[in-house]
Scaffold this motif. Structure first.
Motif, PDB file in Angstrom:
ATOM      1  N   ASP A   1       0.822  -1.211   0.000  1.00  0.00           N
ATOM      2  CA  ASP A   1       0.000   0.000   0.000  1.00  0.00           C
ATOM      3  C   ASP A   1       0.861   1.267   0.000  1.00  0.00           C
TER       4      ASP A   1
ATOM      5  N   ARG B   1       0.877   3.959  -2.999  1.00  0.00           N
ATOM      6  CA  ARG B   1       0.526   5.353  -2.716  1.00  0.00           C
ATOM      7  C   ARG B   1       1.627   6.296  -3.203  1.00  0.00           C
ATOM      8  N   ASN B   2       2.875   5.927  -2.990  1.00  0.00           N
ATOM      9  CA  ASN B   2       3.977   6.768  -3.464  1.00  0.00           C
ATOM     10  C   ASN B   2       4.016   6.832  -4.983  1.00  0.00           C
TER      11      ASN B   2
ATOM     12  N   GLU C   1       1.357   6.665  -6.874  1.00  0.00           N
ATOM     13  CA  GLU C   1       0.267   7.578  -7.214  1.00  0.00           C
ATOM     14  C   GLU C   1       0.709   9.031  -7.066  1.00  0.00           C
TER      15      GLU C   1
ATOM     16  N   SER D   1      -3.052   8.718 -12.310  1.00  0.00           N
ATOM     17  CA  SER D   1      -2.912   7.653 -11.320  1.00  0.00           C
ATOM     18  C   SER D   1      -3.325   6.300 -11.873  1.00  0.00           C
TER      19      SER D   1
END
Length: 71
Positions: free
Chosen positions: A37, A41-42, A44, A62
């Motif tokens: 996760d 997230r990084n 994105e 994204s």
């Protein structure tokens, strides 16, 4: 230009974070959902920052991330 430097610095920070998170290797990555996760997230954040500085299209930046986890 000032804002672009901030976004580029942010991208560099995200790359460093991903490198730190994944230093234990592929097996550790695939067995740790929290690590996955964090890396996603990084990624994105990187794509969103690239969209702001004009490197990739802003619409759906994204969505460029296609994660396929295989053991």
């Amino acid at each position: 230009m000032k804002n672009q430097i901030l976004y580029l610095t942010n991208i560099q920070d995200c790359i460093q974070a991903i490198d730190n998170y994944t230093h234990e290797g592929k097996q550790a990555f695939f067995t740790n959902k929290m690590m996955q996760d964090a890396v996603i997230r990084n990624l994105e954040i990187i794509f969103d920052s690239l969209a702001v500085v004009g490197v990739v299209g802003a619409v759906g930046a994204s969505r460029c991330i296609n994660v396929r986890c295989e053991n």
